[in-house]
Scaffold this motif. Structure first.
Motif, PDB file in Angstrom:
ATOM      1  N   ASP A  55       0.808  -1.211   0.000  1.00  0.00           N
ATOM      2  CA  ASP A  55       0.000   0.000   0.000  1.00  0.00           C
ATOM      3  C   ASP A  55       0.845   1.267   0.000  1.00  0.00           C
ATOM      4  OD1 ASP A  55       0.945  -0.500   2.517  1.00  0.00           O
ATOM      5  OD2 ASP A  55      -0.951  -0.139   3.564  1.00  0.00           O
ATOM      6  N   ARG A  78       5.525   6.844  -0.830  1.00  0.00           N
ATOM      7  CA  ARG A  78       4.287   7.587  -0.595  1.00  0.00           C
ATOM      8  C   ARG A  78       3.138   6.602  -0.377  1.00  0.00           C
ATOM      9  NH1 ARG A  78       2.235  12.568  -1.964  1.00  0.00           N
ATOM     10  NH2 ARG A  78       4.087  13.085  -3.187  1.00  0.00           N
ATOM     11  N   PRO A  79       2.484   6.656   0.774  1.00  0.00           N
ATOM     12  CA  PRO A  79       1.299   5.819   0.973  1.00  0.00           C
ATOM     13  C   PRO A  79       0.273   6.076  -0.119  1.00  0.00           C
ATOM     14  CG  PRO A  79       2.003   6.800   3.042  1.00  0.00           C
ATOM     15  CD  PRO A  79       2.817   7.454   1.964  1.00  0.00           C
ATOM     16  N   ALA A  80      -0.371   5.014  -0.592  1.00  0.00           N
ATOM     17  CA  ALA A  80      -1.268   5.121  -1.739  1.00  0.00           C
ATOM     18  C   ALA A  80      -2.435   6.065  -1.497  1.00  0.00           C
ATOM     19  CB  ALA A  80      -1.778   3.735  -2.118  1.00  0.00           C
ATOM     20  N   THR A  81      -2.898   6.178  -0.276  1.00  0.00           N
ATOM     21  CA  THR A  81      -4.070   7.011   0.028  1.00  0.00           C
ATOM     22  C   THR A  81      -3.703   8.279   0.793  1.00  0.00           C
ATOM     23  OG1 THR A  81      -4.468   5.733   2.052  1.00  0.00           O
ATOM     24  CG2 THR A  81      -5.586   4.995   0.040  1.00  0.00           C
ATOM     25  N   LEU A  82      -2.482   8.733   0.635  1.00  0.00           N
ATOM     26  CA  LEU A  82      -2.007   9.874   1.414  1.00  0.00           C
ATOM     27  C   LEU A  82      -2.733  11.158   1.048  1.00  0.00           C
ATOM     28  CD1 LEU A  82       0.215  10.682   3.498  1.00  0.00           C
ATOM     29  CD2 LEU A  82       1.613  11.335   1.549  1.00  0.00           C
ATOM     30  N   ALA A  83      -3.148  11.898   2.074  1.00  0.00           N
ATOM     31  CA  ALA A  83      -3.763  13.208   1.858  1.00  0.00           C
ATOM     32  C   ALA A  83      -2.679  14.231   1.515  1.00  0.00           C
ATOM     33  CB  ALA A  83      -4.529  13.639   3.100  1.00  0.00           C
ATOM     34  N   ARG A  84      -3.064  15.282   0.824  1.00  0.00           N
ATOM     35  CA  ARG A  84      -2.137  16.359   0.467  1.00  0.00           C
ATOM     36  C   ARG A  84      -2.617  17.671   1.083  1.00  0.00           C
ATOM     37  NH1 ARG A  84       0.681  15.715  -4.956  1.00  0.00           N
ATOM     38  NH2 ARG A  84       0.643  13.504  -5.431  1.00  0.00           N
ATOM     39  N   ARG A  86       3.936   4.721   5.751  1.00  0.00           N
ATOM     40  CA  ARG A  86       2.555   4.275   5.911  1.00  0.00           C
ATOM     41  C   ARG A  86       2.047   4.539   7.325  1.00  0.00           C
ATOM     42  NH1 ARG A  86       2.284  -1.889   6.073  1.00  0.00           N
ATOM     43  NH2 ARG A  86       3.241  -1.328   8.057  1.00  0.00           N
ATOM     44  N   GLY A 107       1.830   8.353   7.871  1.00  0.00           N
ATOM     45  CA  GLY A 107       1.068   9.134   6.916  1.00  0.00           C
ATOM     46  C   GLY A 107       1.869  10.294   6.371  1.00  0.00           C
TER      47      GLY A 107
END
Length: 324
Positions: free
Chosen positions: A44, A67-73, A103, A106
């Protein structure tokens, strides 16, 4: 300092070789590290390489981004510097560590493939790290990184480069990391000249290897009265104004004394520094035996420190750790 091994490490430590690295062995060790299998990064986390501008007149620097796949920016970031005595290693050796930390926290982690001594002595490795740090700040918006939440960190020689990078960034005043993570860092070439060190419980990095590493990095015998600024982080007299730090080291680590001295000098100069001393832990214990309870506790400690530094809005007040 030295003492009996930690109970979680004692049995396994007996089987660890006491390799005394020599210039003749260097090419062999580099080959073995290249071909040795390393734990895979979690699925992930997206991992990719980028070539970034190097120091003036020098080649580009490869960085490896996790970079985590669902990381917020925008997200915080950590510039990571691998270990290897200034003469060994590559970002790939820390794939599992960097991906897991990215991960779990985050955050984005950028690992630097800096040039190695003796082919590229000081200041080349440090300047490569600085170039990567400048790039990370300059491209923060494109990378989805919050420029006011960028930390630097590393282990062993990577920790030594981290400490020197914090000093260099402070002096050049172009970029300002918010935190420095110093995991049993290689800080002081003068340790090579000590004759009072009991190396019985040292593992993975010995005094003989230390001489080779520092000689290769400095380009001359270590321990001279004067070395260039930023070449050995512990040589700097004024540590005021540097980023807050976390310092962790074991009592069976060759770097124990120099690390504790540096941590306490940081504190004396007004730099917040959390100090964690692990009784009976040797150099690299947390990577060699990462599933041991003492290793998991050690990682949890510095992950918590990074979380406080990079997510101050949700962190609890920092505490200074006593010896464990």
């Amino acid at each position: 300092m030295s003492q009996a091994f930690h109970p979680d490490l004692a049995r396994a430590a007996r089987f660890l070789p006491r390799v005394n690295l020599s210039p003749r062995l260097l090419s062999v060790m580099r080959f073995l590290m290249r071909v040795a299998p390393s734990p895979r990064a979690p699925r992930d986390v997206v991992v990719h390489d980028v070539q970034v501008p190097g120091p003036a007149g020098a080649p580009q620097v490869r960085v490896r981004i996790y970079r985590p796949a669902t990381l917020a920016r925008p997200a915080p970031a950590l510039l990571w510097i691998h270990g290897g005595g200034y003469i060994l290693g590559a970002p790939e050796q820390d794939d599992h560590l960097c991906a897991s930390n990215a991960r779990d926290l985050g955050i984005v982690i950028v690992s630097v493939d800096y040039r190695l001594a003796p082919e590229h002595p000081f200041p080349a490795p440090l300047e490569d790290c600085y170039a990567a740090l400048r790039w990370l700040f300059a491209e923060a918006a494109e990378l989805g990184v919050a420029p006011d939440r960028i930390a630097i960190g590393g282990a062993s020689a990577g920790g030594g480069l981290t400490a020197a990078l914090a000093q260099l960034a402070h002096d050049r005043k172009e970029v300002k990391p918010v935190f420095q993570l110093l995991i049993y860092p290689m800080l002081d070439d003068r340790t090579t000249t000590r004759t009072d060190i009991d190396g019985e419980h040292h593992r993975l990095w010995t005094q003989e290897s230390n001489v080779v590493g520092w000689t290769s990095y400095l380009g001359h015998a270590p321990g001279r009265p004067v070395v260039p600024a930023h070449a050995a982080a512990a040589r700097r007299e004024d540590l005021s104004g540097l980023p807050p730090a976390w310092m962790g080291v074991g009592t069976c680590d060759l770097f124990h004394d120099e690390d504790i001295a540096y941590a306490r000098r940081l504190s004396a100069c007004g730099v917040p520094c959390e100090e964690v001393i692990v009784p009976g832990a040797f150099h690299g214990f947390d990577l060699t035996f990462r599933d041991a309870p003492v290793s998991r506790d050690f990682r949890a400690g510095y992950i918590a420190a990074l979380r406080r530094a990079l997510f101050p809005e949700s962190a609890s007040p920092a505490r200074t750790s006593a010896a464990r």
